[in-house]
Design a protein around this motif. Structure first.
Motif, short mmCIF file in Angstrom:
data_model
loop_
_atom_site.label_atom_id
_atom_site.label_comp_id
_atom_site.label_asym_id
_atom_site.label_seq_id
_atom_site.Cartn_x
_atom_site.Cartn_y
_atom_site.Cartn_z
N GLY A 123 -22.39 67.03 58.54
CA GLY A 123 -21.23 66.40 59.17
C GLY A 123 -20.93 65.04 58.59
N PHE A 124 -19.69 64.60 58.78
CA PHE A 124 -19.26 63.25 58.42
C PHE A 124 -18.91 62.48 59.69
N ASP A 125 -19.24 61.21 59.70
CA ASP A 125 -18.75 60.33 60.75
C ASP A 125 -18.73 58.91 60.23
N SER A 126 -18.21 58.01 61.03
CA SER A 126 -18.07 56.61 60.63
C SER A 126 -19.38 55.87 60.84
N LEU A 127 -19.81 55.19 59.79
CA LEU A 127 -20.99 54.32 59.84
C LEU A 127 -20.52 52.88 59.78
N TYR A 128 -21.07 52.04 60.65
CA TYR A 128 -20.71 50.62 60.68
C TYR A 128 -21.95 49.78 60.38
N LEU A 129 -21.80 48.83 59.47
CA LEU A 129 -22.86 47.88 59.15
C LEU A 129 -22.28 46.48 59.10
N HIS A 130 -23.13 45.50 59.34
CA HIS A 130 -22.71 44.10 59.21
C HIS A 130 -22.69 43.70 57.74
N VAL A 131 -21.63 43.05 57.32
CA VAL A 131 -21.64 42.46 55.98
C VAL A 131 -22.55 41.24 56.00
N THR A 132 -22.97 40.80 54.83
CA THR A 132 -23.87 39.65 54.76
C THR A 132 -23.67 38.89 53.46
N ASN A 133 -23.98 37.60 53.52
CA ASN A 133 -24.03 36.77 52.33
C ASN A 133 -25.48 36.49 51.93
N GLY A 134 -26.42 37.20 52.57
CA GLY A 134 -27.83 36.99 52.30
C GLY A 134 -28.46 35.95 53.19
N ARG A 135 -27.64 35.32 54.05
CA ARG A 135 -28.14 34.29 54.96
C ARG A 135 -28.01 34.68 56.43
N GLY A 210 -29.50 39.16 45.89
CA GLY A 210 -29.88 37.83 46.32
C GLY A 210 -28.63 37.02 46.59
N PRO A 211 -28.75 35.90 47.31
CA PRO A 211 -30.00 35.38 47.85
C PRO A 211 -30.49 36.20 49.05
N TYR A 212 -31.79 36.05 49.33
CA TYR A 212 -32.38 36.57 50.57
C TYR A 212 -33.00 35.37 51.28
N ASN A 213 -32.22 34.78 52.16
CA ASN A 213 -32.64 33.53 52.78
C ASN A 213 -33.33 33.76 54.13
N PHE A 214 -34.51 33.16 54.26
CA PHE A 214 -35.29 33.23 55.48
C PHE A 214 -35.64 31.81 55.91
N HIS A 215 -35.75 31.61 57.22
CA HIS A 215 -36.12 30.29 57.75
C HIS A 215 -37.48 29.89 57.20
N PRO A 216 -37.66 28.63 56.77
CA PRO A 216 -36.69 27.52 56.78
C PRO A 216 -35.98 27.37 55.42
N GLU A 217 -34.88 28.07 55.23
CA GLU A 217 -34.05 27.99 54.02
C GLU A 217 -34.84 28.31 52.75
N PHE A 424 -35.66 36.10 59.39
CA PHE A 424 -34.27 36.17 58.99
C PHE A 424 -33.39 35.78 60.17
N ASN A 425 -32.33 35.02 59.90
CA ASN A 425 -31.46 34.50 60.94
C ASN A 425 -30.35 35.52 61.24
N PHE A 426 -30.50 36.20 62.38
CA PHE A 426 -29.50 37.22 62.76
C PHE A 426 -28.37 36.63 63.59
N THR A 427 -28.24 35.31 63.60
CA THR A 427 -27.09 34.68 64.26
C THR A 427 -25.82 35.04 63.53
N MET A 428 -24.84 35.55 64.24
CA MET A 428 -23.58 35.99 63.61
C MET A 428 -22.81 34.82 63.04
N GLN A 429 -22.27 35.03 61.82
CA GLN A 429 -21.45 34.04 61.18
C GLN A 429 -20.14 34.69 60.73
N ASP A 430 -19.05 33.95 60.80
CA ASP A 430 -17.78 34.45 60.26
C ASP A 430 -17.85 34.44 58.74
N GLN A 431 -17.45 35.55 58.14
CA GLN A 431 -17.47 35.64 56.67
C GLN A 431 -16.16 36.22 56.18
#
Length: 431
Positions: A123-135, A210-217, A424-431
């Protein structure tokens, strides 16, 4: 028409992104009871949170569609269509109530070449993922034509709590990373950072180098070593259109304990023509499993090294065979203070170093005290694969699977760099 070109035809939809093709991410949570991991994504229309067991070697996604699966965008693949034929598949028949997972004359997905290995309708269906800038994660974006097997719960064994199926990350055009790459037109690359914490998730990245940013930067992409990904041409986990394994193999040349090479038959490290031998990575194998003679050599060397510091083994707890009283072992920022275990790869200078956080497992006994046990298990004298690197040894290691360059990037414990996969910082950011 090839599978890849057929899939690409279905993925030719207008892209809704303002800038260049996006990269994506998804959180990975740990099931502490089973030492397995689930990927959190969104499926269906409207999008529904969906947890799936992460299987690094599986070919595609299998989803339980028997429990009120409803979606306005779900559709099957007609039996006899060019896409169905390219899958080398057969047709499904269903005598129950019509709906997702029960459609007549629809294409089936197979686990092997026998019709008896049908997993369910394709089957086919819609998959949704969050975009990311690596941060950070950004907005949700839709991948509108995600193919999976819509199956019955009875065919899904060994799932973690809360999972409604499993998702394959293996060498297949139907794996989740491959379908994401086909849609975004990025290189075929994905990166895993498994967290050892049951409460703080790790992360999977798709289509980003990359980048793959993890706390603390801390950008962990700056700390990769690389080794070739090997192909086992006779795999035990194949699907109908290939005879090669969909699992990921790497080329070990030796193993060292505290910098000293252990002695065993090195030919076990090579993959033979019948597919036996070699070293693979597995997220559904909790702890690294070694062929018996390799396990014995590793255990003896490990015990001898600790004996130099007057540390002696205690009564082990199954399934472990080498355990120590926790009160006798010092703690460090990379886990219990025990001898390092080096997996020497294609070059003497390319080493996956395993520190105490990944080599040892905390085991509690009756009465409240606990042990540290060596988290490597005896796999028998004639296993299919000589060494299977399990989930515990992959935790807090950033692993980049670059299928374009056919190489694995690895960090040898991100703890050394002052962070962890749970950072990893999962706080949502506008991109």
């Amino acid at each position: 028409m090839s599978i890849k070109s057929s899939l690409f035809f279905f993925f030719l939809v207008p892209l809704l992104f303002e800038s260049s093709f996006p990269a994506f991410l998804a959180p990975i949570t740990k099931d502490l009871a089973k030492t397995k991991y689930s990927l959190s994504i969104y499926l269906r229309t409207p999008p529904q949170p969906t947890n799936l067991l992460l299987d690094l070697g599986a070919s595609f996604t299998l989803l339980d569609c028997s429990s009120n699966y409803t979606s306005s965008t779900y559709r099957t693949i007609p039996c006899g269509s060019s896409l169905c034929n390219s899958l080398g598949s057969s047709c499904t028949l269903c005598s129950g109530s019509s709906g997702p997972g029960c459609s007549n004359n629809s294409c089936a997905l197979l686990l092997g070449k026998s019709p008896k290995l049908i997993t369910g309708e394709a089957g086919f269906d819609s998959l949704y993922l969050h975009v990311t800038n690596g941060r950070n994660p950004g907005r949700l974006e839709v991948i509108p034509e995600f193919m999976f097997s819509c199956t019955k719960k009875s065919l899904l064994k060994g799932l973690v709590k809360g999972a409604s199926g499993l998702t394959g990350f293996g060498r297949s055009t139907l794996s989740l990373p491959a379908q994401v790459s086909n849609f975004s037109s990025e290189n075929s690359i994905f990166t895993l950072c498994l967290s050892g914490s049951p409460s703080a998730p790790g992360v999977a990245f798709f289509g980003i180098d990359g980048p793959y940013n993890f706390h603390p930067e801390i950008d962990l992409s700056k700390h990769f070593n690389y080794t070739p990904l090997m192909l086992n041409r006779v795999g035990s986990r194949t699907i109908s259109y290939t005879d090669s394994s969909n699992e990921y193999f790497i080329g070990l040349t030796s193993i060292k304990v505290n910098g000293k090479a252990i002695e065993f038959d090195r030919t076990l490290l090579s993959t033979r023509k019948n597919g036996f031998g070699g070293t693979k990575l597995s997220t559904i194998t909790p702890y690294t499993v070694l062929q018996t003679t390799i396990f014995n050599a590793l255990s003896v060397a490990f015990v001898n090294e600790l004996a130099r510091f007057n540390l002696t083994v205690t009564m082990p707890v199954k399934p472990y065979k080498v355990c120590y009283e926790a009160k006798d072992i010092l703690s460090t920022h990379v886990g219990p203070s025990v001898p390092t275990i080096d997996l020497v790869l294609h070059d003497e200078d390319v080493v996956w170093r395993i520190f105490g956080s990944n080599s040892m497992v905390r085991v509690f006994r009756d009465g409240g005290d606990h042990l540290w046990c060596l988290g490597f298990l005896d796999g028998g004298l004639k296993p299919k694969t000589s060494i299977v690197i399990g989930g515990h040894q992959m935790e807090d290691n950033l692993l980049q699977f670059d299928l374009e360059s056919k190489r694995l990037g690895f960090t040898s414990s991100v703890l050394v760099h002052g962070t962890m996969c749970a950072n990893f910082n999962f706080t949502m950011q506008d991109q």
